[in-house]
Design a protein around this motif. Structure first.
Motif, PDB file in Angstrom:
ATOM      1  N   ARG A 184      39.288  39.918  20.295  1.00  0.00           N
ATOM      2  CA  ARG A 184      37.904  40.211  20.713  1.00  0.00           C
ATOM      3  C   ARG A 184      37.623  39.845  22.164  1.00  0.00           C
ATOM      4  O   ARG A 184      36.695  39.097  22.465  1.00  0.00           O
ATOM      5  CB  ARG A 184      36.919  39.540  19.773  1.00  0.00           C
ATOM      6  N   PHE A 185      38.427  40.409  23.067  1.00  0.00           N
ATOM      7  CA  PHE A 185      38.188  40.217  24.493  1.00  0.00           C
ATOM      8  C   PHE A 185      36.921  40.962  24.892  1.00  0.00           C
ATOM      9  O   PHE A 185      36.559  41.959  24.279  1.00  0.00           O
ATOM     10  CB  PHE A 185      39.331  40.794  25.335  1.00  0.00           C
ATOM     11  N   THR A 186      36.306  40.520  25.984  1.00  0.00           N
ATOM     12  CA  THR A 186      35.205  41.290  26.564  1.00  0.00           C
ATOM     13  C   THR A 186      35.793  42.517  27.249  1.00  0.00           C
ATOM     14  O   THR A 186      37.012  42.590  27.489  1.00  0.00           O
ATOM     15  CB  THR A 186      34.442  40.454  27.615  1.00  0.00           C
ATOM     16  N   ALA A 187      34.945  43.476  27.590  1.00  0.00           N
ATOM     17  CA  ALA A 187      35.419  44.682  28.286  1.00  0.00           C
ATOM     18  C   ALA A 187      36.043  44.302  29.630  1.00  0.00           C
ATOM     19  O   ALA A 187      37.111  44.806  29.994  1.00  0.00           O
ATOM     20  CB  ALA A 187      34.271  45.663  28.474  1.00  0.00           C
ATOM     21  N   LYS A 188      35.389  43.398  30.351  1.00  0.00           N
ATOM     22  CA  LYS A 188      35.906  42.959  31.652  1.00  0.00           C
ATOM     23  C   LYS A 188      37.254  42.264  31.494  1.00  0.00           C
ATOM     24  O   LYS A 188      38.202  42.537  32.238  1.00  0.00           O
ATOM     25  CB  LYS A 188      34.905  42.015  32.315  1.00  0.00           C
ATOM     26  N   GLY A 189      37.364  41.363  30.516  1.00  0.00           N
ATOM     27  CA  GLY A 189      38.625  40.670  30.266  1.00  0.00           C
ATOM     28  C   GLY A 189      39.734  41.631  29.901  1.00  0.00           C
ATOM     29  O   GLY A 189      40.866  41.487  30.357  1.00  0.00           O
ATOM     30  N   THR A 190      39.409  42.630  29.094  1.00  0.00           N
ATOM     31  CA  THR A 190      40.401  43.630  28.691  1.00  0.00           C
ATOM     32  C   THR A 190      40.922  44.393  29.898  1.00  0.00           C
ATOM     33  O   THR A 190      42.132  44.545  30.083  1.00  0.00           O
ATOM     34  CB  THR A 190      39.802  44.612  27.671  1.00  0.00           C
ATOM     35  N   VAL A 191      40.019  44.874  30.740  1.00  0.00           N
ATOM     36  CA  VAL A 191      40.426  45.637  31.921  1.00  0.00           C
ATOM     37  C   VAL A 191      41.285  44.785  32.851  1.00  0.00           C
ATOM     38  O   VAL A 191      42.308  45.252  33.365  1.00  0.00           O
ATOM     39  CB  VAL A 191      39.189  46.200  32.658  1.00  0.00           C
ATOM     40  N   LEU A 192      40.892  43.540  33.063  1.00  0.00           N
ATOM     41  CA  LEU A 192      41.672  42.670  33.947  1.00  0.00           C
ATOM     42  C   LEU A 192      43.071  42.409  33.404  1.00  0.00           C
ATOM     43  O   LEU A 192      44.048  42.411  34.155  1.00  0.00           O
ATOM     44  CB  LEU A 192      40.930  41.355  34.177  1.00  0.00           C
ATOM     45  N   VAL A 193      43.177  42.217  32.104  1.00  0.00           N
ATOM     46  CA  VAL A 193      44.497  42.000  31.498  1.00  0.00           C
ATOM     47  C   VAL A 193      45.340  43.271  31.599  1.00  0.00           C
ATOM     48  O   VAL A 193      46.537  43.207  31.890  1.00  0.00           O
ATOM     49  CB  VAL A 193      44.362  41.534  30.032  1.00  0.00           C
ATOM     50  N   LEU A 194      44.734  44.415  31.393  1.00  0.00           N
ATOM     51  CA  LEU A 194      45.473  45.674  31.498  1.00  0.00           C
ATOM     52  C   LEU A 194      45.984  45.911  32.915  1.00  0.00           C
ATOM     53  O   LEU A 194      47.084  46.417  33.111  1.00  0.00           O
ATOM     54  CB  LEU A 194      44.602  46.848  31.050  1.00  0.00           C
ATOM     55  N   LEU A 195      45.194  45.532  33.915  1.00  0.00           N
ATOM     56  CA  LEU A 195      45.595  45.734  35.305  1.00  0.00           C
ATOM     57  C   LEU A 195      46.587  44.687  35.804  1.00  0.00           C
ATOM     58  O   LEU A 195      47.199  44.870  36.852  1.00  0.00           O
ATOM     59  CB  LEU A 195      44.355  45.738  36.208  1.00  0.00           C
ATOM     60  N   ALA A 196      46.750  43.610  35.074  1.00  0.00           N
ATOM     61  CA  ALA A 196      47.633  42.526  35.519  1.00  0.00           C
ATOM     62  C   ALA A 196      49.085  42.965  35.658  1.00  0.00           C
ATOM     63  O   ALA A 196      49.845  42.334  36.385  1.00  0.00           O
ATOM     64  CB  ALA A 196      47.539  41.343  34.556  1.00  0.00           C
ATOM     65  N   GLY A 197      49.472  44.031  35.014  1.00  0.00           N
ATOM     66  CA  GLY A 197      50.859  44.495  35.089  1.00  0.00           C
ATOM     67  C   GLY A 197      51.182  45.334  36.299  1.00  0.00           C
ATOM     68  O   GLY A 197      52.304  45.804  36.433  1.00  0.00           O
ATOM     69  N   VAL A 198      50.226  45.524  37.210  1.00  0.00           N
ATOM     70  CA  VAL A 198      50.498  46.381  38.366  1.00  0.00           C
ATOM     71  C   VAL A 198      50.608  45.613  39.675  1.00  0.00           C
ATOM     72  O   VAL A 198      50.906  46.201  40.709  1.00  0.00           O
ATOM     73  CB  VAL A 198      49.442  47.511  38.518  1.00  0.00           C
ATOM     74  N   VAL A 199      50.360  44.313  39.662  1.00  0.00           N
ATOM     75  CA  VAL A 199      50.461  43.502  40.873  1.00  0.00           C
ATOM     76  C   VAL A 199      51.577  42.477  40.658  1.00  0.00           C
ATOM     77  O   VAL A 199      51.537  41.727  39.675  1.00  0.00           O
ATOM     78  CB  VAL A 199      49.126  42.776  41.176  1.00  0.00           C
ATOM     79  N   PRO A 200      52.569  42.455  41.554  1.00  0.00           N
ATOM     80  CA  PRO A 200      53.671  41.503  41.367  1.00  0.00           C
ATOM     81  C   PRO A 200      53.168  40.071  41.183  1.00  0.00           C
ATOM     82  O   PRO A 200      52.241  39.625  41.866  1.00  0.00           O
ATOM     83  CB  PRO A 200      54.474  41.628  42.674  1.00  0.00           C
TER      84      PRO A 200
END
Length: 114
Positions: free
Chosen positions: A78-94
């Protein structure tokens, strides 16, 4: 086996999703480092495109698997929408996927929102 004071007992479905997410965060993080610091320099500085030709699509496929694992965890924990997006984007920055994995793991185990 007693739980640590700041952790909650995770339901099996959340624990499984967390394990899958953690594995994929590390795999994607390592593949991104190989892509950025090995394959791309070899391609453009040394004229060796073969490594990039293998690593690039492999990282792309593994990033999609990471997205599925992270989204599954986000739904189950049950992540927040903001938390979900940030976690999803974490895989694109070394290096960010490693930091995010640690933060997500600690917060999920503590029962804190993300």
């Amino acid at each position: 086996m007693a739980a640590e004071p700041d952790t909650v007992s995770l339901p099996p479905r959340v624990a499984g999703a967390l394990t899958r997410y953690r594995v994929m965060a590390y795999v994607v993080g390592v593949m991104l480092l190989v892509l950025v610091f090995v394959a791309v320099p070899l391609r453009y500085a040394a004229g060796v495109p073969e490594v990039s030709a293998v690593v690039s699509p492999l990282h792309g496929f593994l990033y999609i698997v990471y997205l599925v694992a992270a989204f599954d965890l986000a739904l189950k924990a049950r992540f927040t929408a903001k938390g979900t997006v940030l976690v999803l984007l974490a895989g694109v920055v070394p290096f960010v996927s490693f930091w995010a994995e640690r933060r997500v793991s600690l917060r999920v185990r503590a029962g804190q929102p993300l």
